[in-house]
Design an enzyme around this catalytic site. Structure first.
Site, short mmCIF file in Angstrom:
data_model
loop_
_atom_site.label_atom_id
_atom_site.label_comp_id
_atom_site.label_asym_id
_atom_site.label_seq_id
_atom_site.Cartn_x
_atom_site.Cartn_y
_atom_site.Cartn_z
N LYS A 199 0.83 -1.20 0.00
CA LYS A 199 0.00 0.00 0.00
C LYS A 199 0.87 1.25 0.00
O LYS A 199 0.68 2.15 -0.79
CB LYS A 199 -0.90 -0.04 1.25
CG LYS A 199 -1.87 1.09 1.34
CD LYS A 199 -2.81 0.91 2.52
CE LYS A 199 -3.56 2.20 2.75
NZ LYS A 199 -4.45 2.15 3.89
N GLU A 205 10.51 -4.80 4.34
CA GLU A 205 10.54 -6.20 3.93
C GLU A 205 10.21 -6.34 2.44
O GLU A 205 10.91 -7.02 1.68
CB GLU A 205 9.51 -7.03 4.73
CG GLU A 205 9.81 -7.18 6.21
CD GLU A 205 9.13 -6.13 7.05
OE1 GLU A 205 8.90 -5.00 6.54
OE2 GLU A 205 8.85 -6.42 8.22
N GLY A 258 -4.91 -1.74 4.90
CA GLY A 258 -4.12 -2.87 4.40
C GLY A 258 -4.76 -4.21 4.68
O GLY A 258 -4.89 -5.06 3.79
N ARG A 259 -5.21 -4.43 5.91
CA ARG A 259 -5.75 -5.75 6.26
C ARG A 259 -7.17 -5.97 5.75
O ARG A 259 -7.77 -7.01 6.00
CB ARG A 259 -5.66 -5.97 7.78
CG ARG A 259 -6.30 -4.89 8.62
CD ARG A 259 -5.90 -5.01 10.09
NE ARG A 259 -6.35 -3.90 10.90
CZ ARG A 259 -5.69 -2.76 11.04
NH1 ARG A 259 -4.56 -2.57 10.42
NH2 ARG A 259 -6.17 -1.79 11.80
N GLU A 344 -4.52 -6.72 14.91
CA GLU A 344 -4.01 -5.40 14.50
C GLU A 344 -5.13 -4.37 14.58
O GLU A 344 -4.88 -3.19 14.78
CB GLU A 344 -3.43 -5.47 13.07
CG GLU A 344 -2.47 -4.33 12.76
CD GLU A 344 -1.75 -4.46 11.42
OE1 GLU A 344 -2.39 -4.29 10.37
OE2 GLU A 344 -0.53 -4.74 11.41
N HIS A 375 -4.55 -33.34 17.47
CA HIS A 375 -3.39 -34.15 17.83
C HIS A 375 -2.24 -33.28 18.30
O HIS A 375 -1.09 -33.71 18.31
CB HIS A 375 -2.99 -35.02 16.64
CG HIS A 375 -4.11 -35.94 16.24
ND1 HIS A 375 -4.29 -37.18 16.79
CD2 HIS A 375 -5.15 -35.74 15.40
CE1 HIS A 375 -5.37 -37.74 16.27
NE2 HIS A 375 -5.92 -36.88 15.42
N LYS A 504 9.44 -0.86 13.98
CA LYS A 504 10.01 -0.49 12.67
C LYS A 504 11.08 0.58 12.85
O LYS A 504 12.16 0.51 12.26
CB LYS A 504 8.90 0.07 11.75
CG LYS A 504 7.91 -0.95 11.24
CD LYS A 504 6.96 -0.27 10.26
CE LYS A 504 5.76 -1.12 9.94
NZ LYS A 504 4.75 -0.43 9.14
#
Ligand code: F6P
Length: 539
Positions: A199, A205, A258-259, A344, A375, A504
């Protein structure tokens, strides 16, 4: 409103020892404590919410103006107050045509034209009309993004595997070179399209992985590397700086968080994988849930009820986490997706006006698909000292018609777990079992204790006919709106994420230090770790 919280607390105090299973003396409980929207069912009858608690929860939603806040969101009012932004990811999946204004501009035409451009591009790639530098059709797509620019499309492409008839999709998110390296090593650059999704187009990253991927393309196809690139971003000026031609850039606006962004260009990998028609089905599922959220009465409204169950478990029962347990292997990344969506958004400690919250907000969200989780961590769910509300998802049928025996087992296991969590196994029953196994005396008592299940552990179940693109759209929109409802009740802003900034910033100050610069001024532990890592090798 304080009265409502107080009354809910009193209800809980009076009923916390009550067995959930006893509530089924009301033979209509399942019908009254479940609700449906377009064949999707939410069953919350296996919680300790009774008629009185239910009515109080609805009153809580009314008194915190959930409906009014919802309408403000859909109308495009700037409800993301810390960033003075509208919140209109819902517009990306809407088929409404009447103008929708943000700061005086109708956003509908832009949404329609971007979707058309995406479709044109996706079709050109899928049908080999747009090719790589040497004229070969693209067989593989690598999406480079992180957080909301990764989790949504990564989760969804996996979920919709039976609908894939386009190029294979791969996702690189982690700045750890292992991720990009392992992904690219298996691919042929001359047949690979790289989508850089960010965005902001500043996320370290993504920018680092993008640079590595572009070098990988250049080493193979040279100056024609731009033919293998596309970008998804709101920062159109920045995309041109790395050589992506404007017709390969798909923009979205700052009123899409963004999410919440997979409904627009961030969803390009989904469209490339399943095609434009199926992608429209996905949007239709989200839109159908929006219509339900807007129009169904609160007491029959799936997102509202799901949010209220969340509030009940978090604030009234004081449970700290919730487990999302899709009995649907292809939803294996749903828990990770929901971790960002939920934590978030609602992992906040101050109210919209900046005052410290006087009650708990978002819980820890975690989970794994069933039956795998059974399990692994289900032991703790059944017999641990923490109570974790479980949220099951299950389809009526699977895609593998020839393997219906598998699906029957899957369903039986899903239902068995929610039943076991609720009903448990008494000490007396455990004693009988241990006795049949031959234990006697003190050993019998000990064995029975270990084999006792306290039960009375709440769960909800969301069921749907089959995991189609439409269903996936419904599921995601349902959880988005659940986050909204809970945020509205807590009076927090679910649409900012200041909590990710400090790390950050510190990473920027630490980068020169891990390369050898002085780490004076850092705390003792951080200095010690830098020294230790340097001693061990190049960090
Ligand atoms: O780190 C948080 C965050 O800002 C998320 O909210 C976002 O989804 C992610 O980073 C990626 O951001 P971008 O799409 O701008 O690269």
């Amino acid at each position: 409103m304080n009265d409502i919280w107080g009354n809910l607390g009193q209800n809980r105090a009076a009923t916390c020892e009550r067995k959930i299973v006893s509530l089924f003396q009301d033979t209509e409980r399942f019908d009254r404590f479940s609700a449906e929207a377009d064949d999707m069912l939410l069953d919350y009858s296996k919680t300790n919410i009774d008629e009185q608690a239910h009515n109080l929860l609805i009153k809580l939603a009314e008194s915190t103006q959930v409906a009014e806040k919802r309408d403000a969101m859909f109308e495009g009012r700037p409800i993301n107050l810390t960033e003075t932004r509208s919140v209109l990811h819902t517009a990306l999946r809407s088929n409404e045509v009447e103008p929708l204004f943000v700061q005086g501009v109708d956003v509908r035409p832009g949404i329609v034209s971007t979707l058309k451009r995406m479709e044109q591009f996706a079709n050109d790639i899928r049908f080999g009309r747009v090719t790589g530098a040497n004229g070969q059709a693209f067989t593989d797509i690598v999406n480079i993004g992180i957080g909301g620019s990764d989790l949504g499309p990564a989760m969804s492409t996996l979920a919709l595997r039976p609908y894939h008839d386009g190029p294979r999709c791969h996702f690189v998110s982690n700045v750890d070179g292992a991720h990009v390296s392992d992904t690219l090593r298996a691919l042929d650059p001359s047949k690979t399209l790289v989508i850089i999704a960010s965005k902001t187009f500043t996320t370290i990253e993504t920018m680092t992985n993008a640079e590595t991927a572009i070098n990988w393309l250049r080493n193979s196809v040279g100056e024609e590397a731009h033919l293998h690139l596309a970008a998804v971003s709101t920062a159109l000026n920045k995309t041109s700086e790395i050589g992506i031609t404007p017709e390969r850039v798909f923009g979205f606006e700052d009123w899409v968080g963004g999410r919440y962004s997979l409904w627009g260009p961030v969803g390009l990998p989904i469209m490339l994988a399943i095609g434009a028609n199926q992608f429209r089905q996905f949007l239709a599922g989200g839109f159908a849930m929006d219509q339900h959220f807007k129009n169904a009465p609160l007491a029959r409204n799936l997102p509202v009820l799901l949010g209220l169950v969340g509030i009940w478990h978090r604030n009234i029962c004081d449970y700290q986490t919730r487990a999302v347990l899709p009995y649907d292997q292809r939803l294996q990344r749903l828990p990770a997706y929901l971790q960002q969506l939920d934590m978030e958004s609602n992992g906040k400690r101050v109210a919209i006006d900046g005052a410290t919250l006087n009650r708990k907000s978002g819980p820890v969200v975690w989970g794994e698909p069933g039956t795998n989780g059974q399990h692994a961590f289900f032991q703790l769910l059944h017999q641990g000292t923490e109570v974790v509300p479980a949220e099951f998802l299950i389809a009526a049928t699977g895609h593998e018609g020839d393997l219906s025996n598998h699906h029957e087992l899957l369903k039986a296991n899903c239902l068995a777990q929610s039943e076991a969590l609720m009903v448990g196994r008494s000490f007396e029953e455990a004693e009988t079992i241990a006795s049949k196994l031959g234990f006697t005396g003190a050993e019998l008592q000990k064995q029975a204790s270990h084999r006792t299940f306290p039960g009375n552990r709440p769960s909800i179940t969301i069921s749907y006919p089959k995991l189609t693109p439409f269903t996936l759209g419904q599921v995601i929109a349902l959880f988005e709106h659940r986050v909204f409802v809970e945020g509205a009740i807590w009076d927090i802003n679910p649409f900012d994420q200041w909590g990710v900034e400090l790390g950050k910033e510190l990473a920027n100050t630490l980068l020169p230090m891990v390369k050898g610069a002085s780490c004076k001024g850092k705390d003792g532990s951080t200095q010690g770790l830098i020294r230790h890592l340097s001693k061990l090798g190049t960090v």
